[in-house]
Design an enzyme around this catalytic site. Structure first.
Site, mmCIF file in Angstrom:
data_model
loop_
_atom_site.group_PDB
_atom_site.id
_atom_site.type_symbol
_atom_site.label_atom_id
_atom_site.label_comp_id
_atom_site.label_asym_id
_atom_site.label_seq_id
_atom_site.Cartn_x
_atom_site.Cartn_y
_atom_site.Cartn_z
ATOM 1 N N ASP A 145 63.246 14.036 91.893
ATOM 2 C CA ASP A 145 63.130 13.656 90.493
ATOM 3 C C ASP A 145 64.303 14.226 89.686
ATOM 4 O O ASP A 145 64.680 15.390 89.855
ATOM 5 C CB ASP A 145 61.807 14.241 89.955
ATOM 6 C CG ASP A 145 61.511 13.837 88.536
ATOM 7 O OD1 ASP A 145 61.378 12.631 88.296
ATOM 8 O OD2 ASP A 145 61.416 14.727 87.670
ATOM 9 N N GLU A 161 66.587 10.131 92.241
ATOM 10 C CA GLU A 161 66.554 9.463 90.940
ATOM 11 C C GLU A 161 67.898 9.737 90.278
ATOM 12 O O GLU A 161 68.098 10.744 89.613
ATOM 13 C CB GLU A 161 65.418 9.985 90.058
ATOM 14 C CG GLU A 161 65.262 9.117 88.834
ATOM 15 C CD GLU A 161 64.539 9.769 87.658
ATOM 16 O OE1 GLU A 161 64.239 9.049 86.700
ATOM 17 O OE2 GLU A 161 64.305 10.983 87.687
HETATM 18 C C1 GLC Z 1 61.728 11.403 85.933
HETATM 19 C C2 GLC Z 1 60.409 10.699 86.165
HETATM 20 C C3 GLC Z 1 59.738 10.529 84.844
HETATM 21 C C4 GLC Z 1 59.476 11.915 84.270
HETATM 22 C C5 GLC Z 1 60.773 12.713 84.182
HETATM 23 C C6 GLC Z 1 60.510 14.155 83.932
HETATM 24 O O1 GLC Z 1 62.581 10.666 85.147
HETATM 25 O O2 GLC Z 1 60.645 9.479 86.812
HETATM 26 O O3 GLC Z 1 58.540 9.807 84.950
HETATM 27 O O4 GLC Z 1 58.913 11.801 82.998
HETATM 28 O O5 GLC Z 1 61.491 12.660 85.391
HETATM 29 O O6 GLC Z 1 60.011 14.768 85.073
#
Ligand code: GLC
Length: 563
Positions: free
Chosen positions: A230, A290
């Site tokens: 993440d 991500e």
């Molecule tokens: C990433 C996740 C999102 C979350 C953020 C903070 O972007 O995909 O859903 O709110 O991280 O952890």
């Protein structure tokens, strides 16, 4: 120059290039391809997938009960959004214990049982590792904030303010307001890129790195197949805390818009990724990232200079092509194909508006959903699906502020309505609550569940789901689609996106009509040594005759070239 050559010439040359396959290496198939290159990944938002205990929130037993569905669909790996203990401020992305399961989702025993059900069907389980921050309720942070000399003080980012009531610098949280929160107990500010309840871990502290690497080892030993990491862009911040440059305008939260020069994408991120990859390699796992890359140069950095970081950095550039434009997709696919690693394709997830609405025109959404499946499931690369995409689930945002569950929707209303719309319960059947639960679910089921649900679509050979199943089946059996090269063809066509995927054994043409009118495309197969194309999967009456493929509006034709 490449594209001006005849295909047959190109296909011949590319097919006889020496192969680097090493059939002996574990985790690779007989031809030397790593498992994650052939796998179809499927993201499950656990709150919304299947509720086994009827409390309105999905759970692990619910996921386990749908394993046959996933197998039958053609899924090889499920990525489960965070299911660890959490106060749920950010619905699980605020983790208070990295090595357990939130009781709302079940127990570790349920996790093991689910993983074993998955394994029986050849499905790998991928966990979501929230690396940038923990919850403020994690024992590390509770200790960290207890005193300036606490054992875990330096596990988070604490700084003095610039002056009374003034945070250390101008950085804002991506979820609104200052990224610094003053803590009266120790008289310092702590840093949070996301909500204040999500304090950033201090990755400059080697103890943090060690502890987090151990977390992945702990789960690997439990049988997971890898992690989706993440928010990796935000792991490090400028230690000197320079102010970010301010750009014109304000965002949905009323904050000045900043260039994230000093708080994202610092080079140190790559040291961490290399460390995580080392552990991953020991277990033949996969790391998905991500990664909000601005261009291919940034994407390449995430693969690592020696391909020693992320195997699958998510290509969100693809999701930024927000209209059915063959030219735009061509450009993006070519760019990703030129990257130094294996492409990853995503069209929806729990943070972005579903593809059904992003591309749909309101009238032909089902055809367009099939068109998008025909595209991202036949490209050279690994697709990551999002639950419900395969049945044409629609984004259904709340219409009243008081109904919003996602905190950013409350603070940003009405400009930012939050992400509830893309997180509504999976639509299993026509029963109450769409068969997701026997109780009112945590988010309302959209009225469209009567039209779009698994049970009905399984029975309908023309449904979005049936089309997904056909394409996924083909993808798993066609060598050209699994491993073949990508050759764009008819590149000046404004309406139809076409390409050939080919390897030594097979050449497959994919033609995608991105317009609302019937199209006849002359592919000149005969000039390239082929007679025509034999249909493998097509929508409606889309078909090939000799050199010409006829596509119905938004039609898809996938065919094997024949001699
Ligand atoms: C990433 C996740 C999102 C979350 C953020 C903070 O972007 O995909 O859903 O709110 O991280 O952890």
């Amino acid at each position: 120059m490449r594209l001006k050559c005849s295909w047959i010439f190109l296909i011949a040359i590319l097919c006889f290039l020496p192969s680097s396959a090493n059939p002996q290496t574990p985790g690779k198939d007989a031809e030397g391809h790593e498992w994650w290159k052939h796998a179809v990944f499927y993201e499950i938002y656990p709150r919304s997938f299947a509720d086994s205990n009827n409390d309105g929130v999905g759970d692990l037993k619910g996921i386990a009960s749908k394993m046959d569905y996933l197998k039958d669909l053609g899924v090889d790996a499920i990525w489960i959004s965070p299911c660890f203990p959490s106060p749920q401020v950010d619905f699980g992305y605020d983790v208070s214990d990295y090595e357990n399961i939130d009781p709302m989702y079940g127990t570790l025993a349920d996790f093991d049982a689910m993983t074993s059900e998955a394994k029986k069907r050849g499905i790998r389980v991928i966990l979501d590792f929230v690396v940038n921050h923990s919850s403020d309720q994690h024992k590390w942070f509770i200790d960290s904030k207890s005193s300036r000399t606490a054992e875990h003080r330096d596990w988070y980012i604490w700084r003095d303010g610039k002056g009374p009531g003034q945070p250390p610098n101008n950085w804002t949280s991506t979820f609104g307001g200052s990224a610094w929160k003053f803590d009266p107990i120790t008289g310092q500010y702590y840093y949070h890129y996301f909500y204040a309840e999500q304090p950033d871990l201090n990755w400059r502290n080697p103890k943090v790195a060690d502890a987090m690497f151990e977390v992945t080892r702990w789960w690997y030993k439990r049988g997971v197949g890898g992690f989706r990491l993440d928010a990796v862009d935000t792991l490090f911040e400028d230690p000197k805390l320079h102010d970010n440059p301010i750009l014109a305008g304000k965002n949905a939260f009323g904050d000045p818009i900043e260039e994230n020069k000093y708080d994202t994408k610092l080079p140190e991120v790559h040291d961490v990724l290399r460390g995580l990859r080392k552990v991953t390699n020991e277990y033949n796992g996969v790391l998905i990232g991500e990664t909000w890359t601005a261009d291919i140069a940034e994407l390449n950095q995430y693969y690592g200079k020696s391909n020693d970081e992320l195997q699958l950095p998510m290509d969100f550039l693809f999701t930024t092509v927000n209209r059915l434009s063959p030219a735009e997709f061509r450009k993006q696919i070519a760019a990703v194909n030129s990257a130094s690693g294996w492409p990853t394709f995503v069209i929806s997830n729990h943070d972005i508006v579903r593809s059904y609405d992003r591309y749909g025109d309101g009238q032909h959404n089902d055809q367009i959903a099939k068109l998008m499946a025909g595209l991202y499931l036949t490209l050279r690369g690994t697709p990551i699906m999002y639950y419900g995409e395969e049945i044409g689930m629609k984004t259904t945002p709340p219409t009243r502020k008081e109904d919003v569950k996602d905190p950013i929707g409350r603070s940003g209303w009405p400009k930012e309505k939050g992400r509830d719309g893309e997180r509504t319960p999976m639509q299993w059947d026509e029963n109450a609550n769409a068969g997701f639960s026997q109780t009112a679910p945590w988010l309302p089921v959209p009225p469209t569940y009567k039209m779009h649900n698994v049970a009905d679509e399984l029975k309908d050979p023309d449904s979005v789901l049936s089309f997904y199943k056909k394409v996924l089946k083909l993808r798993h059996t066609s060598r050209a689609l699994l491993d073949g090269d990508y050759l764009p063809v008819n590149e000046n066509d404004q309406n139809v996106l076409s390409y050939v995927r080919f390897d030594k054994s097979q050449s497959v043409v994919v033609a995608l009509n991105m317009s609302g009118a019937e199209q006849k495309v002359d592919f000149g197969f005969s000039k390239n040594g082929f007679a025509s194309a034999k249909s493998l999967v097509a929508t409606g009456k889309s078909s090939a005759k000799g050199d010409v493929v006829t596509l119905e509006p938004y039609g898809v034709f996938i065919g094997e070239l024949t001699k």
